[in-house]
Design an enzyme around this catalytic site. Structure first.
Site, PDB file in Angstrom:
ATOM      1  N   HIS A   1      81.789  33.403 -34.547  1.00  0.00           N
ATOM      2  CA  HIS A   1      81.063  32.496 -33.642  1.00  0.00           C
ATOM      3  C   HIS A   1      82.088  32.004 -32.610  1.00  0.00           C
ATOM      4  O   HIS A   1      82.585  30.889 -32.704  1.00  0.00           O
ATOM      5  CB  HIS A   1      80.490  31.337 -34.466  1.00  0.00           C
ATOM      6  CG  HIS A   1      79.542  30.453 -33.736  1.00  0.00           C
ATOM      7  ND1 HIS A   1      79.379  29.132 -34.048  1.00  0.00           N
ATOM      8  CD2 HIS A   1      78.702  30.696 -32.705  1.00  0.00           C
ATOM      9  CE1 HIS A   1      78.467  28.598 -33.254  1.00  0.00           C
ATOM     10  NE2 HIS A   1      78.049  29.523 -32.430  1.00  0.00           N
TER      11      HIS A   1
ATOM     12  N   CYS B   1      80.025  21.511 -28.993  1.00  0.00           N
ATOM     13  CA  CYS B   1      81.347  20.869 -29.057  1.00  0.00           C
ATOM     14  C   CYS B   1      82.259  21.343 -27.935  1.00  0.00           C
ATOM     15  O   CYS B   1      83.481  21.281 -28.057  1.00  0.00           O
ATOM     16  CB  CYS B   1      82.003  21.151 -30.402  1.00  0.00           C
ATOM     17  SG  CYS B   1      81.208  20.299 -31.753  1.00  0.00           S
ATOM     18  N   GLY B   2      81.692  21.870 -26.870  1.00  0.00           N
ATOM     19  CA  GLY B   2      82.519  22.233 -25.722  1.00  0.00           C
ATOM     20  C   GLY B   2      82.888  23.701 -25.653  1.00  0.00           C
ATOM     21  O   GLY B   2      83.783  24.082 -24.892  1.00  0.00           O
TER      22      GLY B   2
ATOM     23  N   ASN C   1      69.114  19.362 -27.100  1.00  0.00           N
ATOM     24  CA  ASN C   1      69.429  20.778 -27.305  1.00  0.00           C
ATOM     25  C   ASN C   1      68.671  21.660 -26.291  1.00  0.00           C
ATOM     26  O   ASN C   1      68.494  22.848 -26.521  1.00  0.00           O
ATOM     27  CB  ASN C   1      69.074  21.172 -28.748  1.00  0.00           C
ATOM     28  CG  ASN C   1      69.665  22.505 -29.158  1.00  0.00           C
ATOM     29  OD1 ASN C   1      70.751  22.889 -28.683  1.00  0.00           O
ATOM     30  ND2 ASN C   1      68.982  23.240 -30.024  1.00  0.00           N
TER      31      ASN C   1
ATOM     32  N   ARG D   1      68.077  24.037 -23.182  1.00  0.00           N
ATOM     33  CA  ARG D   1      69.008  25.133 -22.854  1.00  0.00           C
ATOM     34  C   ARG D   1      68.577  25.919 -21.622  1.00  0.00           C
ATOM     35  O   ARG D   1      67.433  25.820 -21.178  1.00  0.00           O
ATOM     36  CB  ARG D   1      69.112  26.073 -24.056  1.00  0.00           C
ATOM     37  CG  ARG D   1      69.783  25.360 -25.239  1.00  0.00           C
ATOM     38  CD  ARG D   1      70.195  26.287 -26.325  1.00  0.00           C
ATOM     39  NE  ARG D   1      70.896  25.548 -27.362  1.00  0.00           N
ATOM     40  CZ  ARG D   1      72.162  25.778 -27.724  1.00  0.00           C
ATOM     41  NH1 ARG D   1      72.873  26.725 -27.147  1.00  0.00           N
ATOM     42  NH2 ARG D   1      72.723  25.066 -28.676  1.00  0.00           N
TER      43      ARG D   1
END
Ligand code: SPV
Ligand code: MN
Length: 632
Positions: free
Chosen positions: A248, A272-273, A384, A386
């Site tokens: 990942h 998380c960036g 979330n 997208r």
């Protein structure tokens, strides 16, 4: 005529039938026939790689089948149901045949009953609807990295997304029809206003023995787009058998002095960036989510499984993410998911311009000040939410992005959301310590990308916890062994963008991550010295202050440096205690070297603590002649 051929002949017609027959693969035929028999669609459409097919699917999607057009040419939006906004871990399970175990930390169920359960849910799930059969490829086609896939679904949105995110695979499928391939069988289930009605009965079941994933009563792409996280779980099994790694991770080119480019893999839990690191100004991107790693001639190479991005949109704005912002706001193929729509335009939290007073989002009508049933304001877009866009739409696409050989891997970084423990960047002493103390010890405070409470510190091995499909000890061992026969294994770093001070304020700005990366690039190439800490090497002030100045036009004070790079011994010890406890209680097959390494690191931390106290300034450790070490 056997039963399979009989079903196909009866239920698939014309060009679709011919296309299916042009792939002389009995397994494929059996898979499609079984799906037809079970889901009972009105018709079956088999896609080729041709542009007309892609356009047909897109047309279908936009005509009330999961997507709607926006004002900008090529742009569409999609809404998932209120309770279908992320990956749903509880109902994502491995189907275990008798005799197979994965360990306590992976969600699994008995294969026989699991299959019966999910097949019952898929039964007649496509009545009155068209079944789409589509062929795609993980990684560039015609390469040692390629894996052929077939997706069956009744959602044109899923296939449309896959066309943006993956390489077409029909022609390859015809050529390599004897090889193993991955199978994905998805149905949205019963629909109400275009969204899955029975989300309480959503299931994502993974049959590792048969390389098949079943997904039903859900639409969120992380649960339905087979080639994304469903395939990653199958790929980890395959990699385990064949001696490579499926991770990942992003892949990016970090640009050092004199036009030098060093390729990095970066593993971060969701939200998380990860994407924003791969998108840093001045650097180039190959992929933002999933990477395969293979060895060739004593070197590691990494290739992008995807060719598009399914990225979090919150806080994407012209200032912080200029490349993405540009790509998703100019005409071209873009799907917006779960944002706010008003007068044909998409809006989201943190987009850098004012939001309208009212519009429509996945919960229906939205207006400024709307309160949810919990009494809290309803945000305009989901956390979330997208966008889906092709990497070729990005000005910062790396020229090697589609190289079938992948790119040589220079370094790996592991990052998580950590408010009080790890320094912003630190290099592990070597591959083994890097894998164990950085990757296999990764923790992160939870986010909105999966369902559940946000902000809880959670163990997440290599950021791959949600997708690992083999016993965790084995997975660590595979990572350790991967360096065997490699002359100069990649450097391994931890990064932490989320460190906060005693007032809960972030110690660093959003773009500061660029400096940690550029320092890591210099370190990887042996250009700078470093300070040795009990857990690795950290930068010298003199090496990063000029980077802040030249790259960000910022003055980074020595005080800021000392604060961020101090070694917080009690927090580190507590971290290793927590992580070790997980291995001891949940992972039966933890390799002994993991515990030995924890013991070594703990001893170094305790010795330093006895000598210098709980919080050790980098200057203390840098005391000339004692702790400044030459490069590797
Ligand atoms: C992630 O959550 O890590 C993603 C999006 O990349 S999903 O497709 O949901 O996995
Ligand atoms: Mn991801």
């Amino acid at each position: 005529m056997d039963r399979v051929q009989e079903i196909l002949k009866k239920r698939v017609s014309g060009e679709s039938f011919n296309r299916l027959m042009a792939v002389p693969n009995a397994d494929l035929h059996a898979f499609v026939a079984d799906a037809i028999n079970l889901a009972n669609p009105k018709s079956v459409y088999v896609c080729s790689d041709a542009l007309e097919d892609r356009n047909r699917i897109r047309e279908m999607a936009v005509n009330g089948n999961g997507e709607h057009p926006l004002a900008t040419p090529g742009h569409t939006y999609h809404f998932d149901g209120i309770n279908d906004q992320g990956r749903y871990k509880e109902v994502t399970k491995y189907l275990l045949p008798e005799g197979m175990t994965l360990g306590a930390s992976l969600n699994s169920t008995d294969k026989k009953s699991g299959l019966a359960e999910v097949r019952a849910l898929l039964k007649d799930s496509m009545v009155g609807r068209e079944m789409i059969v589509c062929f795609l490829c993980l990684c560039p086609t015609g390469s040692e990295f390629s894996i052929s896939c077939v997706q069956i679904t009744d959602s044109p949105y899923v296939v449309h997304s896959e066309y943006i995110l993956y390489r077409p695979g029909y022609e390859q499928f015809k050529k390599v029809s004897g090889d193993e391939f991955f199978k994905f069988f998805h149905s949205q289930g019963e629909l109400i206003n275009e969204v899955s009605k029975n989300v309480d009965k959503k299931r994502i079941y993974i049959d590792l023995e048969d390389d098949t994933v079943y997904s039903v009563n859900t639409q969120y792409a992380g649960n339905t787009v087979g080639l994304k996280k469903l395939a990653l779980r199958l790929a980890i099994q395959k990699a385990n058998k064949e001696g490579w790694l499926a991770e990942h991770m992003f892949i990016m080119g970090v640009h050092g002095p004199k036009e030098r480019v060093t390729y990095f893999n970066g593993a971060f839990p969701s939200a998380c960036g990860k994407t924003s690191t791969a998108m840093l100004p001045g650097q180039t991107i190959i992929g933002d989510d999933i990477a395969y790693l293979r060895k060739r001639g004593g070197k590691m190479f990494t290739a992008n499984v995807e060719r598009g991005i399914f990225g979090i949109i919150e806080d994407v704005n012209a200032k912080d993410d200029p490349s993405i912002y540009h790509a998703i706001t100019t005409p071209g193929e873009v799907i917006y998911g779960n944002v706010l729509i008003a007068e044909g335009k998409p809006y989201w939290t943190g987009m850098g311009s004012p939001l309208p007073e009212k519009g429509v989002n996945f919960q229906g009508e939205w207006f400024n000040g709307k309160l949810g049933s919990d009494g809290k304001p309803v945000p305009p877009s989901h956390k979330n939410a997208r966008y889906t866009v092709s990497i070729s739409a990005l000005p910062n696409r790396d020229p090697e992005a589609d190289n079938p050989d992948g790119v040589p891997l220079g370094a790996i970084i592991y990052g998580g959301r950590d408010s009080d423990t790890l320094v912003p960047v630190e290099q592990a002493f070597d591959w083994t310590e890097g894998i164990i103390t950085k990757g296999a010890s990764l923790e992160s405070e939870t986010t909105a990308a999966t369902i559940g409470q946000a902000g809880v510190r959670t163990f997440n091995i290599m950021s791959n916890q949600d997708f690992v499909s083999i016993p965790l000890g084995r997975y660590i061992q595979n990572n350790l062994d991967f360096a065997k026969g490699v002359k100069n294994p990649p450097a391994i770093f931890s990064v932490n963008y989320f460190l906060r001070d005693e007032n809960n304020k972030y110690l660093n700005g959003i773009l500061d991550k660029m400096i940690w990366l550029l320092w890591a690039e210099l370190r990887t190439n042996g250009d700078v010295d470093a300070i040795k800490t009990p857990t690795g090497y950290i930068p010298l002030y003199k090496d990063i202050a000029p980077l802040f100045k030249t790259k960000l036009d910022k003055t980074y004070t020595e005080e800021q440096y000392v604060k961020a790079f101090s070694i917080r011994v009690p927090n580190l010890l507590a971290k290793f205690d927590r992580v070790e406890q997980i291995y001891r209680t949940k992972v039966d097959d933890t390799p002994a070297i993991v515990y030995e390494t924890f013991a070594k690191v703990r001893k170094r931390l305790q010795d330093a603590q006895a000598r210098y106290g709980d919080v050790i300034s980098p200057d203390t450790l840098a005391d000339p002649g004692r702790f400044v070490f030459k490069t590797r």
